[in-house]
Design a protein around this motif. Sequence first.
Motif, PDB file in Angstrom:
ATOM      1  N   ARG A  13       0.827  -1.201   0.000  1.00 48.26           N
ATOM      2  CA  ARG A  13       0.000   0.000   0.000  1.00 48.26           C
ATOM      3  C   ARG A  13       0.873   1.267   0.000  1.00 48.26           C
ATOM      4  O   ARG A  13       0.592   2.225  -0.716  1.00 48.26           O
ATOM      5  CB  ARG A  13      -0.924  -0.014   1.232  1.00 48.26           C
ATOM      6  CG  ARG A  13      -2.064  -1.010   1.131  1.00 48.26           C
ATOM      7  CD  ARG A  13      -3.128  -0.707   2.170  1.00 48.26           C
ATOM      8  NE  ARG A  13      -2.618  -0.784   3.531  1.00 48.26           N
ATOM      9  CZ  ARG A  13      -2.612  -1.904   4.270  1.00 48.26           C
ATOM     10  NH1 ARG A  13      -3.086  -3.024   3.766  1.00 48.26           N
ATOM     11  NH2 ARG A  13      -2.141  -1.883   5.510  1.00 48.26           N
ATOM     12  N   GLU A  27       1.728   6.981  -6.559  1.00 47.56           N
ATOM     13  CA  GLU A  27       0.723   8.027  -6.721  1.00 47.56           C
ATOM     14  C   GLU A  27       1.351   9.412  -6.548  1.00 47.56           C
ATOM     15  O   GLU A  27       1.089  10.344  -7.317  1.00 47.56           O
ATOM     16  CB  GLU A  27      -0.372   7.805  -5.672  1.00 47.56           C
ATOM     17  CG  GLU A  27      -1.644   8.579  -5.899  1.00 47.56           C
ATOM     18  CD  GLU A  27      -2.687   8.198  -4.865  1.00 47.56           C
ATOM     19  OE1 GLU A  27      -2.625   8.753  -3.757  1.00 47.56           O
ATOM     20  OE2 GLU A  27      -3.561   7.360  -5.155  1.00 47.56           O
ATOM     21  N   SER A  80     -14.681   2.971  -7.018  1.00 51.18           N
ATOM     22  CA  SER A  80     -13.356   2.347  -7.031  1.00 51.18           C
ATOM     23  C   SER A  80     -12.394   3.072  -6.089  1.00 51.18           C
ATOM     24  O   SER A  80     -11.528   2.446  -5.476  1.00 51.18           O
ATOM     25  CB  SER A  80     -12.799   2.327  -8.456  1.00 51.18           C
ATOM     26  OG  SER A  80     -12.616   3.643  -8.941  1.00 51.18           O
ATOM     27  N   GLU A  98     -13.291   1.869  -2.645  1.00 45.74           N
ATOM     28  CA  GLU A  98     -12.799   0.499  -2.460  1.00 45.74           C
ATOM     29  C   GLU A  98     -11.299   0.487  -2.180  1.00 45.74           C
ATOM     30  O   GLU A  98     -10.822  -0.272  -1.335  1.00 45.74           O
ATOM     31  CB  GLU A  98     -13.114  -0.320  -3.729  1.00 45.74           C
ATOM     32  CG  GLU A  98     -12.771  -1.788  -3.624  1.00 45.74           C
ATOM     33  CD  GLU A  98     -13.619  -2.525  -2.582  1.00 45.74           C
ATOM     34  OE1 GLU A  98     -13.115  -3.518  -2.012  1.00 45.74           O
ATOM     35  OE2 GLU A  98     -14.757  -2.099  -2.330  1.00 45.74           O
ATOM     36  N   TYR A  99     -10.564   1.368  -2.861  1.00 48.06           N
ATOM     37  CA  TYR A  99      -9.111   1.416  -2.707  1.00 48.06           C
ATOM     38  C   TYR A  99      -8.714   1.865  -1.296  1.00 48.06           C
ATOM     39  O   TYR A  99      -7.675   1.454  -0.770  1.00 48.06           O
ATOM     40  CB  TYR A  99      -8.524   2.370  -3.755  1.00 48.06           C
ATOM     41  CG  TYR A  99      -7.024   2.483  -3.717  1.00 48.06           C
ATOM     42  CD1 TYR A  99      -6.228   1.485  -4.279  1.00 48.06           C
ATOM     43  CD2 TYR A  99      -6.403   3.570  -3.112  1.00 48.06           C
ATOM     44  CE1 TYR A  99      -4.842   1.569  -4.245  1.00 48.06           C
ATOM     45  CE2 TYR A  99      -5.026   3.673  -3.059  1.00 48.06           C
ATOM     46  CZ  TYR A  99      -4.242   2.672  -3.636  1.00 48.06           C
ATOM     47  OH  TYR A  99      -2.879   2.754  -3.588  1.00 48.06           O
ATOM     48  N   HIS A 100      -9.558   2.692  -0.650  1.00 47.89           N
ATOM     49  CA  HIS A 100      -9.226   3.229   0.670  1.00 47.89           C
ATOM     50  C   HIS A 100      -9.981   2.522   1.800  1.00 47.89           C
ATOM     51  O   HIS A 100      -9.895   2.949   2.953  1.00 47.89           O
ATOM     52  CB  HIS A 100      -9.544   4.732   0.716  1.00 47.89           C
ATOM     53  CG  HIS A 100      -8.666   5.569  -0.166  1.00 47.89           C
ATOM     54  ND1 HIS A 100      -8.932   5.764  -1.494  1.00 47.89           N
ATOM     55  CD2 HIS A 100      -7.496   6.215   0.100  1.00 47.89           C
ATOM     56  CE1 HIS A 100      -7.995   6.538  -2.020  1.00 47.89           C
ATOM     57  NE2 HIS A 100      -7.100   6.818  -1.079  1.00 47.89           N
TER      58      HIS A 100
END
Length: 427
Positions: free
Chosen positions: A256, A263, A293, A296-298
């Motif tokens: 992560r 990012e 999305s 969902e990623y966080h």
Amino acid sequence: MIKRFDLRKRIVAGLIIYTCLLTIAVGVNGYIVNEKIEELVWEELLDLETTHFYKKEGLINEDLEGKESRLVWYNEGKGDVIPSIFNQLGEGIHDEIKYLDKEYIIKVIKENNNKYILALDITEIEKHEETMLVSTILLTIFAVLFVAYITYRQMDKFIGPLLALAEQLKTISPEKDVISVEGLDDRFYEYSVINAALNDYLNKSHQYIKQEKIFFETVSHELRTPISVISGAIEHLLDHPDTTTRIKPHVQRISRITAEMEELLAMLLVLARSKEKLNQYSVHIDLYKEIPSIIEYHKHLCIDKQLSVRNEIQTAFIVYAPLQLLRVTIGNLLRNAIEHSDKGIIRIYQEGSSIIIHDPGHGMTAEEISQLYRERVRAGTSSINGIGVELILKICQHYGWRLEFESEKTKGTKAILKLDASRVSME
């Protein structure tokens, strides 16, 4: 070497010349008035003395004989008829007494119960005084208009170029290749100094920003390769059969953090580009489909919290922008909302052209918050992830968005991302 005029000296010299001219005009006007009055007084005095001497010697002067004297003497004791307007005056001198369309200055004397009055006709003097008063008023008006015109011209030379310079500075952007100003008239020494100083400063600023962008781009490219290698190795490690369940959570945490680093590097590359170049990467993004999305990623950040994230955008919400830029901005606002909340629901909804992320805030007791932070410290997650609000603000400034925060006690915080309305549609 070019010889330049000193604007300050020109303005001072102009004011000195005007002051001298005005002083001369006032002096000449006063001199003329004084000379005219003096002429009338001496003329009357000499006429009286000449008449006196002619009568004393028994001579006759035809010019003086037919001339009416401006000076009249009244003796009440000899039975002279004193005009009532003179007779009612008290002892002393009285000016501007009107009688038979003329003006007089009167001196009243009282002796031995008799009244003596000496009246001097000052009609001509008063007319001349009025003429000079009108002339003075006209001269003053002319002087005011003249100085206003001269001042306007001089100040226009001073302020006009500065206004032109301000207009040029509005159009100058650090992202342009050529940055210089030419708004000031370099005929004057002061303007040439300001021109040179501004252009030097703008050039230094441009070079600094250019070097900063090159640094961002270089660092981002240099770090991308090793981070990609680390990311690939982590994926391989997660899929490896020898990776135990005890080690897996730590590897996932590394994965992560590595994704967040990728990012951040992508964001630095975005900031290194100009807005014009950035527009080449813009696409139509439907946030109705994109936000699930991002949530969902966080979602892993909500572990060990009584917290959930709810997407309340129910219809298509299309934004024309760079996908990576918009995804990172919303993602980091969501991450900050999760970090600053303990339990409840984080709402993501849309108002007009704005995206709002409303967190419930810390709804826990002091003991619960203390326990939560102790757990975070033990887990090594006490610091806030993501690129931070400051960098998000820089992104918004770079692309013309606005970020605002509204907080209410016990009701949490609203992060309001105001997008460019011209690039938003609801179809």
